[in-house]
Scaffold this motif. Structure first.
Motif, short mmCIF file in Angstrom:
data_model
loop_
_atom_site.label_atom_id
_atom_site.label_comp_id
_atom_site.label_asym_id
_atom_site.label_seq_id
_atom_site.Cartn_x
_atom_site.Cartn_y
_atom_site.Cartn_z
N THR A 96 0.84 -1.20 0.00
CA THR A 96 0.00 0.00 0.00
C THR A 96 0.87 1.25 0.00
O THR A 96 1.81 1.36 0.79
N PHE A 97 0.57 2.17 -0.93
CA PHE A 97 1.31 3.42 -1.03
C PHE A 97 0.46 4.58 -0.55
O PHE A 97 -0.70 4.72 -0.96
N LYS A 98 1.03 5.40 0.30
CA LYS A 98 0.38 6.68 0.64
C LYS A 98 0.92 7.71 -0.34
O LYS A 98 2.13 7.84 -0.53
N LEU A 99 0.00 8.43 -0.98
CA LEU A 99 0.44 9.33 -2.05
C LEU A 99 0.46 10.79 -1.61
O LEU A 99 -0.32 11.21 -0.76
N ARG A 100 1.35 11.51 -2.24
CA ARG A 100 1.49 12.94 -2.01
C ARG A 100 0.21 13.63 -2.49
O ARG A 100 -0.33 13.29 -3.54
N SER A 101 -0.26 14.62 -1.72
CA SER A 101 -1.44 15.33 -2.22
C SER A 101 -1.00 16.69 -2.75
O SER A 101 0.07 17.18 -2.40
N GLY A 102 -1.86 17.27 -3.56
CA GLY A 102 -1.56 18.60 -4.11
C GLY A 102 -0.61 18.58 -5.29
O GLY A 102 -0.20 19.63 -5.77
N VAL A 103 -0.28 17.39 -5.78
CA VAL A 103 0.61 17.33 -6.95
C VAL A 103 -0.21 17.53 -8.22
O VAL A 103 -1.33 17.02 -8.33
N THR A 152 -5.59 9.42 -2.21
CA THR A 152 -4.19 9.47 -1.83
C THR A 152 -3.66 8.12 -1.37
O THR A 152 -2.66 8.03 -0.66
N GLN A 153 -4.32 7.04 -1.77
CA GLN A 153 -3.80 5.73 -1.40
C GLN A 153 -4.07 4.71 -2.50
O GLN A 153 -5.19 4.62 -3.01
N ALA A 154 -3.02 4.00 -2.87
CA ALA A 154 -3.17 2.95 -3.88
C ALA A 154 -2.50 1.68 -3.37
O ALA A 154 -1.51 1.74 -2.64
N THR A 155 -3.08 0.54 -3.77
CA THR A 155 -2.53 -0.73 -3.30
C THR A 155 -2.23 -1.65 -4.48
O THR A 155 -3.05 -1.79 -5.39
#
Lengths: 529, 299, 314
Positions: A96-103, A152-155
């Motif tokens: 699971t990846f936590k993604l940067r927001s505001g990109v 903001t999350q992908a698995t």
């Protein structure tokens, strides 16, 4: 008191050090790089060549990437990119990846987990938008699906545990693509989230990129622009670099003999002589005579005097190894003592004697010589080793004739199996067994040109892939590698060394030692004025 | 434009007017055309080297040797060794054979095809002539190197194919010259006479017309020799041309020029000298031959 | 005169149609197509994906249909799209033409500048050491492989001046541009000047033997006025012809020169396009060159006819 003073002094020094360092890096300027030829397209996912990756990597971001300041790519040098954080679940099959927001993408649209899902759906052929080519399908043999859990999350859902998945995702070959841009547009006018925006490609002339002013990483990139000039004639471009027309050469474009020349003429140039993780090897057509005969195949593989190749081709600089790039620059190759026991890597004279015996057993000899054709691309780096091979094969009663194939038709010829022995170069995107084995040796992989296929080996490939203990995995990888050499799956000649040169004003560049495809984000590079 | 047929034997004897012995004639010619004589000597040198390459070359031109890679001139290798440790002198000597094959091969092939087309076109006239003339127009409108490139790309890299690729662009030039000669010859009294005694058209074309077109043909052919060798070199530079392990001068030069001009200059200098001398010789010879055989150009 | 022009124009049209057929057929004979090459850069060939790509580019149509599509497009001014850049072919070809045109014009200028006077001198001083010297120099120009000469020039510049006269960025103004092209143009011009010099020499020699020259001399005209007044004026005619033919040869010479000096003109672009099997580029570009050559020949013939009253329209 004294201690306190010292500490205070250290604190002051530290306080100064940070702004000092920040001050040292000068923003601005255009970096000029030469390119060896028009890239086939700007879409990294569709190509398997540094012609595309080197210039275009700076347009994109990955989920994770290799630390651009560490020369040797490994699982330990992976740092966050669009993902800020990641974790495996209990079963070791969900990442699971936590993604940067505001990109934001270069066209202003927001980046979300949907884009991540889209990119890997496309790589697996699940989307309606289709790429023309998908050269790294084999990388994702173990990927079940990618889900966007929130913005903001992908698995990544895997079929079996695969710790090295991160190594694949960190490659320059694994950028995240925008969902809303068509594959065609990505080829001609790529949109990314990266530090530089694509401006224009003029065939045969130039590729231009400018700074992404809205880049999410504070203070980056330093450069205002990167200008690539396409120069087809190698002599011209090397001379142009020597005459200080360019800040940086194309990756590994300076061969070992040329390096001496460049250093003499441009003594200030900083040249990084590195292994590029490109191997010279043979592809043997095991479906047609005479190489359907295992004896003949094996005899040819062990008769090669690899040190002679290395000495001639690179003044002794190229490296001896198996399928995996050898240490110290490679993380997974057999060490010298293990390699020496691999079939064909012993004393050259003894090996030739052994090979002669095998040839005699197969019915050939000094009076009954075997005539074969060695096919290769009509490019010097292919042709030169082929010429040496021709000469060496004479010792084992093989009279080989060189068949030079016009470069454009090489893969078509290989795909038709219209050859007996082919002299080939294999570039490895990521120095990891999961890439090398599944791309080049797995049953059914598109880039497994000879169709070598062994169920037993497949099980071993999968086993090593699932191992968490990387040291234990390494031992197994050595065993697999040695067996691949014994099976004459793709006999290795050498691992190439080449140099990338920069003018001394180019700062913050690290040239990777175990891949030429992963170190071109260019966001940390600045030019000293 | 009507061109008078040239009796080349007569022209030759006129050029060496009044000199009886053959040797004397040769000497007279050499004195009148000193540059041509130099060209002839160079060309004969090339011919000799090419024919006896196997005997003359001290070593096997394809034998690689890791120990002598990029060794300088002197000692075991008189002119040094290339990257693969192959003897440069032997490769240059064998290269003479390749250059001959390219020069003579493409010239002979191109001229033969051109003669057949030109003769047929000028003799048969009518539809055949109209169509071949248009094809020739088309071929002449395409730059020579572009034609050779397309041909080389479509045939694939090999010695034979390179010879063919270089010869094709020559065909229209030869055909055009032969045609115009044939056109004026077929009106000549001796052709009419041959017709009158019932000789077949083919026989007239081959026995009477063809020999009389030899002079312009030789002029064209000698001019072609040198440029064929250079075209091969250009093809090699552009990545086509004759592939390894053939010792083609063009390839030797185009590849070493890129890599070794400073570190191993002998790899650039010696093949460069070989190729320039051969072409220079062929050009000098071509000039002299034209002067001798084409009286309109003679001083 | 009008009938002559009409006849020639018709013949030109026939030639160009024939040329379109030949170049179209020839290109399809070259093994491999853009799909093969695009897959080559991906390191494998997937038959299904390749077929899809051929379908997309219209390469799966029958050959006559492909030809018809091309010609119909051409007639409407639509040259199609480059396979490589996926941009309109016209946008790829058009900006490169002026570059090569300027380079060629400059090269032609140099070759005439050197070739013509040297040829005259060589003829006037026939069979003196000066004549031999000039002929040897001009022949040696024809004896050097062009890429080799060009590379030597580049190396000399880098070694002696620390700079390299190649094209890296578009020049700011016409003057800079011409300055930039002058060195490659001189390299090409050196070679073609040898041809012009040889032709001028033999043409001069022929004229000088003519009766009217002898008459002029017999009437006491000075050598100078005979040589440069009468002889040269008449000797120029065949030279004009060869300059026309040279235009076609120049393109060939420019391929190598543009490659070495990295000039983004059409000549090198054509070679590149052949290597990429970029049919829309190659077909249209070759047709363009064909039109130029055919037109030049036509104009040269017209010039010839108007310069020399002895020649009649056929």
């Amino acid at each position: 008191m004294q201690v306190k003073t010292l500490l205070a002094g250290a604190a002051i020094a530290a306080a100064f050090a940070i702004p000092l360092q920040a001050y040292a890096e000068q923003a601005g300027g255009t970096m000029r790089v030469y390119h060896r030829g028009t890239p086939p397209s700007g879409s990294i996912h569709e190509e398997a060549t540094s012609s595309t990756v080197m210039p275009y990597m700076s347009v994109f971001n990955n989920l994770v990437m290799y630390d651009q300041a560490v020369a040797k790519n490994s699982l330990d040098s992976i740092v966050p990119d669009l993902a800020t954080d990641w974790s495996w679940d209990e079963s070791k099959t969900k990442l699971t990846f936590k993604l940067r927001s505001g990109v934001k993408w270069h066209d202003g649209k927001p980046f979300t987990a949907k884009d991540v899902q889209c990119t890997w759906d496309m790589l697996q052929g699940k989307t309606k938008a289709r790429m023309r080519k998908n050269p790294r399908k084999s990388w994702y043999w173990n990927l079940d699906k990618v889900t966007a859990d929130s913005d903001t999350q992908a698995t990544f859902h895997m079929k079996q545990p695969q710790p090295a998945l991160l190594a694949l995702l960190a490659s320059g070959y694994s950028p995240v693509y925008p969902c809303h841009v068509s594959p065609k547009k990505m080829r001609t006018n790529p949109i990314g989230t990266g530090p530089f925006k694509f401006v224009a490609l003029k065939q045969n002339e130039s590729i231009k990129f400018v700074k992404n002013e809205d880049y999410w990483k504070e203070g980056r990139p330093y450069l205002d622009a990167i200008d690539w000039t396409i120069i087809k004639s190698r002599s011209t471009r090397i001379l142009a670099f020597v005459a200080d027309e360019f800040d940086l050469t194309f990756t590994a474009d300076v061969s070992v003999p040329l390096l001496k020349d460049v250093k003499e003429q441009a003594p200030n140039a900083v040249c990084h002589k590195v292994t590029t993780n490109v191997s010279t090897n043979l592809i043997v057509n095991r479906d047609a005579p005479p190489f359907d005969n295992e004896q003949v195949r094996k005899a040819m593989a062990i008769a090669m005097d690899r040190s002679a190749f290395i000495k001639i081709l690179s003044n002794g600089e190229n490296q001896l190894g198996g399928a995996m790039l050898p240490p110290p620059s490679g993380g997974w190759g057999m060490p010298a003592e293990v390699l020496a026991k691999a079939p064909g890597y012993g004393e050259p004279d003894e090996d030739v004697a052994k090979a002669q015996a095998m040839m005699k057993a197969a019915g050939y000899g000094p009076d009954n010589r075997l005539a074969v054709k060695v096919s290769t691309r009509n490019i010097a780096i292919y042709r030169d080793p082929a010429v040496i091979l021709l000469d060496q094969l004479k010792a084992i009663y093989i009279d080989a004739e060189l068949e030079v194939i016009e470069s454009s038709n090489w893969h078509a010829t290989v795909a038709r199996k219209d050859y007996q022995v082919g002299l080939n170069l294999t570039g490895v995107g990521v120095d990891d067994p999961d890439v090398v084995f599944f791309e080049n040796y797995a049953c059914g992989s598109q880039r497994n040109y000879t169709g070598y296929c062994s169920q037993e080996m497949m099980e071993l490939f999968k086993k090593q892939s699932s191992m968490t203990d990387q040291d234990a995995r390494r031992k197994l990888v050595w065993e697999i590698d040695s067996r691949l050499q014994g099976d004459v799956a793709r006999p290795m000649i050498d691992h190439r060394v080449g140099a990338t040169c920069a003018q001394p004003r180019v700062q913050g560049l690290t040239v990777m030692v175990n891949s030429s495809y992963n170190g071109w984000r260019f966001e940390d590079i600045w030019l000293k004025k | 434009m009507a061109i008078k047929p040239i009796d080349h034997a007569a022209e030759l004897s006129k050029a060496g007017a009044g000199v009886e012995s053959r040797l004397g004639k040769a000497w007279f010619l050499a004195k009148s055309y000193p540059l041509g004589a130099v060209g002839l000597i160079l060309f004969l040198g090339l011919l000799f080297t090419g024919i006896f390459a196997d005997v003359l070359a001290p070593m096997d031109p394809v034998k690689t040797n890791a120990e002598t890679s990029l060794q300088g001139p002197g000692g075991q290798h008189m002119l040094g060794a290339d990257m693969m440790g192959r003897d440069l002198l032997s490769r240059i000597i064998h290269g003479a054979r390749i250059s001959l094959a390219v020069g003579l091969g493409s010239t002979i092939l191109g001229c033969s095809l051109g003669v057949i087309v030109g003769l047929a076109s000028g003799y048969l006239l009518g539809w055949f002539d109209l169509i071949t003339q248009r094809i020739i127009d088309i071929m002449q409108a395409l730059p020579l190197l572009v034609m050779a490139l397309v041909m080389a790309a479509s045939l694939g890299p090999s010695l034979e194919n390179t010879v063919i690729a270089i010869s094709i662009p020559l065909v229209p030039h030869v055909a055009r010259v032969i045609r115009s000669n044939t056109l004026s010859l077929r009106e000549m009294p001796f052709v009419e006479a041959a017709k009158a005694i019932g000789m077949s058209e083919t026989r007239i074309a081959v026995k009477h017309v063809l020999p009389n077109t030899l002079a312009p043909l030789i002029v064209l052919a000698t001019a072609q020799l040198g440029s064929a060798i250079l075209t091969e070199a250009s093809l090699s530079f552009l990545g086509l041309g004759i592939p390894e392990p053939h010792a083609s001068w063009g390839r030797m030069l185009s590849e070493s020029a890129a890599e070794y001009v400073r570190t191993a200059p002998w790899l650039v200098i010696f093949p460069g000298i070989a190729i320039s001398l051969a072409v220079f010789g062929a050009n000098l010879l071509g000039d002299a031959v034209r002067d001798i055989l084409d009286p309109r150009q003679r001083s | 005169m009008v009938a002559y022009i009409v006849r020639r124009t018709l013949l030109m049209a026939v030639t160009l149609i024939g040329m379109s057929i030949i170049i179209f057929a020839l290109l399809r004979l070259v093994p491999g197509n853009i799909a093969d090459i695009l897959f080559d850069s991906a390191g494998f060939v997937d038959p299904a994906e390749k077929a899809a790509l051929e379908e997309e580019l219209g390469l799966s149509d029958s050959i006559p249909v492909q030809y018809w599509n091309w010609i119909v497009g051409l007639a409407q001014g639509d040259l199609g799209f480059s396979y490589v850049s996926e941009l309109p072919a016209i946008d790829e070809i058009a900006p490169r033409i002026p570059i090569t045109a300027k380079l060629a014009a400059l090269a032609l200028f140099f070759s005439v500048l050197f070739g013509l006077p040297l040829g005259v001198i060589s003829a006037v001083k026939q069979n003196t050491w000066l004549d031999y010297f000039l002929r040897v120099v001009s022949l040696s120009g024809l004896s050097l492989p062009s890429f080799w000469l060009a590379l030597l020039i580049l190396m000399a510049f880098v070694t002696w001046f620390g700079t390299i006269p190649i094209y890296t960025d578009p020049p700011d103004n016409l003057w800079d541009e011409l300055l930039l092209y002058s060195i490659p143009a001189a390299a090409v011009g050196f070679r073609s000047s040898a041809l012009i010099m040889r032709l001028t020499r033999s043409s001069m020699l022929e004229v000088m033997r003519q009766d009217y020259i002898r008459t002029a001399k017999a009437k006491g005209a000075s050598d100078r006025s005979v040589n440069y007044g009468h002889a040269l004026a008449n000797a120029v005619l065949p030279v004009v012809t060869i300059i026309g033919i040279e235009a076609a040869f120049l393109i060939g010479g420019l391929i190598v020169t543009e490659t070495v000096f990295n000039i983004p003109g059409v000549a090198r672009f054509l070679v590149e396009a052949i290597q990429w099997r970029d049919y829309p580029i190659v077909q249209n570009l070759v047709m363009f060159i064909g039109v130029i050559v055919v037109l030049t020949n036509f104009l040269v013939d017209l010039l010839y006819v108007s310069l020399d009253p002895r020649i009649k329209y056929e």
